[in-house]
Design a protein around this motif. Sequence first.
Motif, PDB file in Angstrom:
ATOM      1  N   ASP A  68      -4.145  -5.096  -7.044  1.00 33.29           N
ATOM      2  CA  ASP A  68      -3.056  -4.176  -7.394  1.00 33.29           C
ATOM      3  C   ASP A  68      -2.268  -3.850  -6.124  1.00 33.29           C
ATOM      4  N   LYS A  69      -1.226  -3.047  -6.292  1.00 38.74           N
ATOM      5  CA  LYS A  69      -0.325  -2.720  -5.196  1.00 38.74           C
ATOM      6  C   LYS A  69      -1.066  -2.109  -4.003  1.00 38.74           C
ATOM      7  N   GLU A  70      -1.946  -1.159  -4.319  1.00 41.60           N
ATOM      8  CA  GLU A  70      -2.684  -0.456  -3.258  1.00 41.60           C
ATOM      9  C   GLU A  70      -3.561  -1.415  -2.455  1.00 41.60           C
ATOM     10  N   GLN A  71      -4.222  -2.340  -3.172  1.00 40.71           N
ATOM     11  CA  GLN A  71      -5.119  -3.282  -2.489  1.00 40.71           C
ATOM     12  C   GLN A  71      -4.348  -4.196  -1.543  1.00 40.71           C
ATOM     13  N   CYS A  72      -3.151  -4.643  -1.987  1.00 43.44           N
ATOM     14  CA  CYS A  72      -2.317  -5.489  -1.124  1.00 43.44           C
ATOM     15  C   CYS A  72      -1.920  -4.727   0.129  1.00 43.44           C
ATOM     16  N   ARG A  73      -1.482  -3.488  -0.070  1.00 41.93           N
ATOM     17  CA  ARG A  73      -1.035  -2.656   1.047  1.00 41.93           C
ATOM     18  C   ARG A  73      -2.186  -2.460   2.035  1.00 41.93           C
ATOM     19  N   ILE A 122       1.861  -6.718   0.984  1.00 39.40           N
ATOM     20  CA  ILE A 122       1.062  -7.036   2.180  1.00 39.40           C
ATOM     21  C   ILE A 122       1.906  -6.817   3.430  1.00 39.40           C
ATOM     22  N   CYS A 123       3.138  -7.301   3.387  1.00 41.35           N
ATOM     23  CA  CYS A 123       4.017  -7.155   4.546  1.00 41.35           C
ATOM     24  C   CYS A 123       4.301  -5.683   4.831  1.00 41.35           C
ATOM     25  N   ALA A 124       4.470  -4.890   3.758  1.00 45.40           N
ATOM     26  CA  ALA A 124       4.711  -3.464   3.939  1.00 45.40           C
ATOM     27  C   ALA A 124       3.521  -2.810   4.624  1.00 45.40           C
TER      28      ALA A 124
END
Lengths: 109, 605
Positions: free
Chosen positions: A88-93, A23-25
Motif C-alpha cells: 500500500d501507499k504507506e509501505q512504499c513510502r 517510493i521516490c517521495a
Amino acid sequence: MIIKKPSIFIYANEPDAAVVKEICAGIEEEGVFFELNEMENTNLKELAWNAANDSMLGSGIGIRGTYIAMQMRGIEKNRPVESYQNPDKEQCRKLGANSARAIKKLPFK
Amino acid sequence: MSYIAGIDIGNSTTEVCVGEAAADGSIHFLTSASCPTTGTKGTVSNTHGVKAALKQAMSKIGRDVEDISLIRLNEAAPVIGDTAMETLTETIITDSSMIGHNPSTPAGAGQAVGEILLIENISRGVPGIPYIVAAPASYSYEEIAAILNQSGDSLDITGVILQADEAVLVKNRLHKKVPIIDEVARIDKLPGGVPAAIEVALPGQTIRMLSNPYGIATLLDLNAEETRTVTPIAKSLIGKRSAVVLKTPGGNVRENVLPAGEIYLDAEHSASVNLDEGAEKIMQVVSDAGIIRDITGQPETNVGNMFARIKKGMSELDGTANGDIHITDILAVDTLAPVLISGALAGETCLEKAVGIAAMVKTQKLPMRQIAEKLRLELDTDVKVAGVEAVMASLGALTTPGTKLPLAILDMGGGSTDAAVISEEGKVVITHQAGAGELVSMLIETELGLGDRHIAEQIKKYPLAKVESLFHVRVENGQMTFIDESIDPRFYGRVVLLSEEGFIRIEKDIPMEKIAQVRRDAKRKVFVTNAFRALQKVAPDQDLKNISNVVLVGGSAEDFEIPEMLMEEFSNYRIVCGRGNIRGQEGPRNAVATGLVLSYVGEKQ
C-alpha cells in the motif's frame, strides 16, 4: 574524472507508476538523491541486489511491477532487507524512507 | 558417606548446593545449581523450583535426587519488598498555546510570524496579512504545494504547519521557501485566525528565538506583562528543533504541584515528613526515627494511596489481613519521569518530578515448615529448616578465598539489601533494608519512559551498544566489535543490549549515552545509599570505620558495574570490598546454600 551524484539506485522492470511515485517521495522526504533506471532483468531480488551494489551509497531498491524490495551492500542476494508484494501507499513510502535511513545510519521506520 | 543438600529459596532464584559429609566431619562440596523460584518466596509452590534445582545439581554428578540423605532449607527472612512511584508535578498546556517537538525532517530554517490560516480556508485569505498555513494529512504534498504556489502571488505565506511527515516534499515543490514544521498529530486543535510564530532550527542547532521569552516578545509583539507570562512556554521549548507559539489570551503552560502528602512514621521517635521535601530529607527522617514499627501515608493523597497500594498487594500475596502488615523500612529516591503533557498537540512530553519508594514489609514467619513437610513427603528424605538466612550467608561468604573474621557481608537481592557483621567470636548482627534490584528496574523504567518492566530489567543487566553498520557495533565504552556474519537489518542504527543470547533491541528512540547515564544513576542511587545505610546499622558502634572487610553476595552482586561502584565508594573508608567468590568457584551466588551445608558440621559437633 567522472563526477556523479551519490544516489540510491532504483532498478525497475515494468514498474507500477504509483509505487514508483511513493517510493521516490519516501526517499525525497529524507533528503537523499536517487536515480531510477529501467532494467531488462525480471528477478526482483537481483534487481535490488544489483542496485545496492552499483550505488555509490550501497543502498538500492528493486521494483518488478508491484513487487518491491530494498537491499544494502553486503547482504546476501536472497535476503533483501525489506520487501513487499502489492504494497500500500504507506509501505512504499516507508521502504523508500528506509533506503535513505540506511545511508544516514538511522534506525528503520 | 551421605549427601547433604543446602537449599536457599530467594525472591527470584532457588539455589542448591550439595556436599558429601565424611565420617571425620569434614565436608566435600560436589555440585550446585540454580533455578528460578516458582511462586512467591515462602509459599508451598516453591517446591517445584526446589525439585528442579536438585535434579539439575544431582544430574551433574550422575546421581539421582533419591541419593540425598538430608535437605537443609533456609529460614527465609520474613521480609518482602515492593516498589511504587508517584509524580509530584504535572504540566498542562492551556488553549493550545504551543507546539514543541523534534520531527525527524522539518524543512527550511528560521522564524516566521503570521496568522494561522487553515488550508481549506485559503480562498478567504486577505492580501497583505502574513499567514501561517496549517494543512491536515488529508491533503497530499502535491496538492498542498500547488495550493500554496497558486496563492503565493496574492497572499503573504510565511510558514507552514503539516500533519503528515512531508515537510521536505512540500518545500521542494514551493517556489518561495518558508520554514515548514511537520508531524503535528493534533493539527485539528489549531485555532484559525490566531497570531502565531514558528521556528525551525538550523541543522545541528536547537531553536533560539522561541526558547527565549524576549524572542517570543519580539516575534509576537508582546508587552512586559505578557512577556512574563510566556516565560514558562519559552522554558519548555528549550532544546527543541522546531516550535510553534500561539498568541491566545488564555494560553499558557502551567506546572501544577500535586498535593503529595505526608509520610507518618510510627517508631521509637515518631515523626512525619512531607513527600515534597525530597528523598534526602525523607531518608534523614527515616534514619533518625530509630526502630520503625509501621509507616503510613496521609489518607487521600498520593503518598497515602501509594502505601495503601503496597499494603494491599502484600496482603493479597501473603494472605494476612491488611491491618497486620507493617512497613518497617523505606528507601526514597528522587527521579524524573517523562510524562505526556496534557493539552499537547504533537505528543510532547515534559520531565516531571517524581519520587520512587521501595518499602519493606515484615510478615509473619514464612511457612517454611510447610514447604519442608511437602518436600519430605514427595522426595522421601529428611528435610530440616536450619539457620537464619543472614547467618548462613555469612558462613557461605567466608568460603571466599582471602576472607577472615571479623567480616561484613552485603547481600544485595531483588527486594531487599541485607547486611550482616560476624565478629571474631562468631556473634552475628543483621539488618534488612528496603530497596534493591527491583527499585533499580523501576527507576530505569520511569526515567526512560519505557512503560515496560521487562526491558527495564534487561537494560539493568546488560551493557549497551549501537549498531553502526551491518558488520560492526560500538559498545558503550567506545570499543568497536566487528561481526563476521551481517547483523539482522532489524537492529540497524539501533541501540541494542548485548545479552548472552545475542542482541536485544530497544524499541524506544533514546540515545545510548542517555540510557547508560540513567542506568548508572539508578544503580548508584539505590545500592550505594543502601550499602551505607545497611552497613552503618550493623557496624560495631554504628561506625563504618570499624568494618575492615565487606564481601558482596546475592544476585545484584553479579551485576557488571554495581560491585565496582561500591568498591570505589568504600575505598574512601579504607574498607576492603569485593564480589564474593563462594567456595572459590561460585561467584557471589550460592552463599546461603553453601552456608546451610557447612552449618551441618557445626550442628553435629
